[in-house]
Design a protein around this motif. Structure first.
Motif, PDB file in Angstrom:
ATOM      1  N   PRO A  90      50.221  46.931  50.297  1.00  0.00           N
ATOM      2  CA  PRO A  90      48.994  47.070  49.513  1.00  0.00           C
ATOM      3  C   PRO A  90      48.678  48.521  49.153  1.00  0.00           C
ATOM      4  O   PRO A  90      48.096  48.784  48.095  1.00  0.00           O
ATOM      5  CB  PRO A  90      47.929  46.478  50.444  1.00  0.00           C
ATOM      6  N   LEU A  91      49.058  49.468  50.008  1.00  0.00           N
ATOM      7  CA  LEU A  91      48.872  50.882  49.678  1.00  0.00           C
ATOM      8  C   LEU A  91      49.753  51.263  48.493  1.00  0.00           C
ATOM      9  O   LEU A  91      49.322  51.999  47.591  1.00  0.00           O
ATOM     10  CB  LEU A  91      49.203  51.755  50.881  1.00  0.00           C
ATOM     11  N   ALA A  92      50.992  50.766  48.494  1.00  0.00           N
ATOM     12  CA  ALA A  92      51.885  51.012  47.367  1.00  0.00           C
ATOM     13  C   ALA A  92      51.311  50.410  46.090  1.00  0.00           C
ATOM     14  O   ALA A  92      51.396  51.013  45.008  1.00  0.00           O
ATOM     15  CB  ALA A  92      53.273  50.437  47.655  1.00  0.00           C
ATOM     16  N   ALA A  93      50.716  49.227  46.191  1.00  0.00           N
ATOM     17  CA  ALA A  93      50.108  48.601  45.012  1.00  0.00           C
ATOM     18  C   ALA A  93      48.964  49.441  44.469  1.00  0.00           C
ATOM     19  O   ALA A  93      48.776  49.538  43.247  1.00  0.00           O
ATOM     20  CB  ALA A  93      49.617  47.200  45.363  1.00  0.00           C
ATOM     21  N   ALA A  94      48.194  50.062  45.355  1.00  0.00           N
ATOM     22  CA  ALA A  94      47.095  50.913  44.916  1.00  0.00           C
ATOM     23  C   ALA A  94      47.621  52.177  44.236  1.00  0.00           C
ATOM     24  O   ALA A  94      47.032  52.657  43.259  1.00  0.00           O
ATOM     25  CB  ALA A  94      46.204  51.280  46.100  1.00  0.00           C
ATOM     26  N   ALA A  95      48.749  52.719  44.729  1.00  0.00           N
ATOM     27  CA  ALA A  95      49.369  53.868  44.069  1.00  0.00           C
ATOM     28  C   ALA A  95      49.939  53.464  42.718  1.00  0.00           C
ATOM     29  O   ALA A  95      49.858  54.215  41.739  1.00  0.00           O
ATOM     30  CB  ALA A  95      50.458  54.453  44.960  1.00  0.00           C
ATOM     31  N   PRO A 113      50.937  42.410  47.149  1.00  0.00           N
ATOM     32  CA  PRO A 113      49.716  43.140  46.797  1.00  0.00           C
ATOM     33  C   PRO A 113      48.473  42.348  47.170  1.00  0.00           C
ATOM     34  O   PRO A 113      48.492  41.119  47.224  1.00  0.00           O
ATOM     35  CB  PRO A 113      49.836  43.299  45.277  1.00  0.00           C
ATOM     36  N   LEU A 114      47.409  43.072  47.437  1.00  0.00           N
ATOM     37  CA  LEU A 114      46.111  42.460  47.696  1.00  0.00           C
ATOM     38  C   LEU A 114      45.219  42.574  46.470  1.00  0.00           C
ATOM     39  O   LEU A 114      45.417  43.440  45.620  1.00  0.00           O
ATOM     40  CB  LEU A 114      45.431  43.142  48.887  1.00  0.00           C
ATOM     41  N   GLY A 169      39.977  49.542  56.052  1.00  0.00           N
ATOM     42  CA  GLY A 169      39.517  49.962  54.730  1.00  0.00           C
ATOM     43  C   GLY A 169      39.976  49.045  53.620  1.00  0.00           C
ATOM     44  O   GLY A 169      41.056  48.447  53.674  1.00  0.00           O
ATOM     45  N   ALA A 170      39.171  48.946  52.574  1.00  0.00           N
ATOM     46  CA  ALA A 170      39.475  48.076  51.439  1.00  0.00           C
ATOM     47  C   ALA A 170      40.401  48.775  50.454  1.00  0.00           C
ATOM     48  O   ALA A 170      40.385  50.002  50.316  1.00  0.00           O
ATOM     49  CB  ALA A 170      38.191  47.661  50.734  1.00  0.00           C
ATOM     50  N   ILE A 171      41.209  47.979  49.776  1.00  0.00           N
ATOM     51  CA  ILE A 171      42.096  48.459  48.721  1.00  0.00           C
ATOM     52  C   ILE A 171      41.320  48.472  47.405  1.00  0.00           C
ATOM     53  O   ILE A 171      40.836  47.426  46.955  1.00  0.00           O
ATOM     54  CB  ILE A 171      43.341  47.555  48.594  1.00  0.00           C
ATOM     55  N   GLU A 172      41.205  49.650  46.807  1.00  0.00           N
ATOM     56  CA  GLU A 172      40.481  49.781  45.544  1.00  0.00           C
ATOM     57  C   GLU A 172      41.471  49.859  44.378  1.00  0.00           C
ATOM     58  O   GLU A 172      42.425  50.640  44.423  1.00  0.00           O
ATOM     59  CB  GLU A 172      39.588  51.018  45.566  1.00  0.00           C
ATOM     60  N   LEU A 173      41.251  49.037  43.350  1.00  0.00           N
ATOM     61  CA  LEU A 173      42.139  48.953  42.198  1.00  0.00           C
ATOM     62  C   LEU A 173      41.304  48.949  40.923  1.00  0.00           C
ATOM     63  O   LEU A 173      40.204  48.386  40.900  1.00  0.00           O
ATOM     64  CB  LEU A 173      42.980  47.675  42.265  1.00  0.00           C
ATOM     65  N   ASP A 174      41.854  49.544  39.861  1.00  0.00           N
ATOM     66  CA  ASP A 174      41.102  49.652  38.616  1.00  0.00           C
ATOM     67  C   ASP A 174      41.856  49.121  37.396  1.00  0.00           C
ATOM     68  O   ASP A 174      41.284  48.464  36.541  1.00  0.00           O
ATOM     69  CB  ASP A 174      40.723  51.118  38.343  1.00  0.00           C
ATOM     70  N   ASP A 175      43.162  49.421  37.307  1.00  0.00           N
ATOM     71  CA  ASP A 175      43.925  49.169  36.078  1.00  0.00           C
ATOM     72  C   ASP A 175      44.692  47.851  36.192  1.00  0.00           C
ATOM     73  O   ASP A 175      45.922  47.820  36.267  1.00  0.00           O
ATOM     74  CB  ASP A 175      44.880  50.339  35.832  1.00  0.00           C
ATOM     75  N   ASP A 176      43.943  46.736  36.210  1.00  0.00           N
ATOM     76  CA  ASP A 176      44.560  45.432  36.467  1.00  0.00           C
ATOM     77  C   ASP A 176      45.662  45.109  35.470  1.00  0.00           C
ATOM     78  O   ASP A 176      46.740  44.637  35.845  1.00  0.00           O
ATOM     79  CB  ASP A 176      43.497  44.332  36.421  1.00  0.00           C
TER      80      ASP A 176
END
Length: 244
Positions: A90-95, A113-114, A169-176
């Motif tokens: 999930p960290l890789a997905a956020a990157a 991914p989360l 901690g939560a995974i924050e994502l913006d560019d779906d």
């Protein structure tokens, strides 16, 4: 290709040593990471957050451009393969969310991914701001397949307490849209491809983000949850097959 290797909980770059060696030998450039808070004597471990670790992965993606003689510093060439294991997935997905234009493919090793705002479902609780590696009987039998006593000793020798703020901690994502358009591969070790697909098709919540990806596949590498210890050569071969 530039291959950025993100470890799961408790581990750093050394866990990827054998995998990275095989990838380099095949003509690629491996970049195994030790994320913030995972240095053995890090005095700031208890205050390291998910955004801190994601920023380190993004920096590695950006830094790979500097080492790639064929890269175009202005062009956004997709020359990076991003690999995330377990909680590092999930960290890789956020990157990836921050640099979708740079990543040719993301590979999740016993991970996926989360959805935005989710927390890695570990069941672990911090103590004094950190989560030490539990005793082996805390893990499922499927996790420990092929992890011999010798490998367990080596794992524990390398293990560093995980920052508690990362575990919770939560995974924050913006560019779906752009993130979900990057091809993804799941290398399934402790679970099978059919099982994963049944979760996706059955609408199980914890794979809701995987269901949203435009292009994903699953390949199997039957072993326990830490194939970089139990089957490093075979893990490298699976990564190479996906890249090729």
């Amino acid at each position: 290709m530039e291959i950025v290797l993100v470890p799961g909980f408790w581990l750093g770059a050394s866990a990827w040593q054998e995998v990275a060696r095989h990838l380099d030998y095949a003509g690629h450039r491996a970049h195994p990471l030790t994320l913030p808070g995972l240095e053995r004597d890090d005095p700031a471990r208890t205050v390291v957050t998910v955004p801190d670790q994601v920023a380190a992965i993004v920096a590695a993606i950006d830094g790979a451009r500097e080492t790639n003689a064929l890269g175009d510093p202005e062009g956004g060439e997709r020359d990076v393969v991003l690999v995330g294991h377990s909680g590092g997935g999930p960290l890789a997905a956020a990157a990836l969310d921050a640099r979708p234009e740079r990543v040719a493919r993301v590979i999740y090793v016993d991970a996926w991914p989360l959805a935005p705002g989710e927390v890695v479902p570990s069941g672990l609780e911090p103590v004094d701001g950190v989560v030490p590696l539990p005793e082996w009987d805390a893990f499922e039998d499927e996790d420990l397949v092929d992890l011999t006593d010798e490998l367990r000793e080596e794992f524990r020798r390398q293990a560093v307490p995980e920052p508690g703020l990362v575990v919770t901690g939560a995974i924050e994502l913006d560019d779906d849209e752009r993130r979900r358009a990057v091809p993804a591969t799941i290398i399934a070790c402790e679970f099978g491809a059919d099982q994963l697909r049944s979760w996706v098709e059955g609408g199980v919540d914890f794979v809701s983000e995987l269901r949203m990806l435009r292009d994903w596949e699953v390949v199997e590498l039957p072993t326990g949850h830490w194939p970089m210890f139990t089957r490093p050569r075979e893990l490298a071969e699976k990564i190479l097959e996906v890249i090729d």
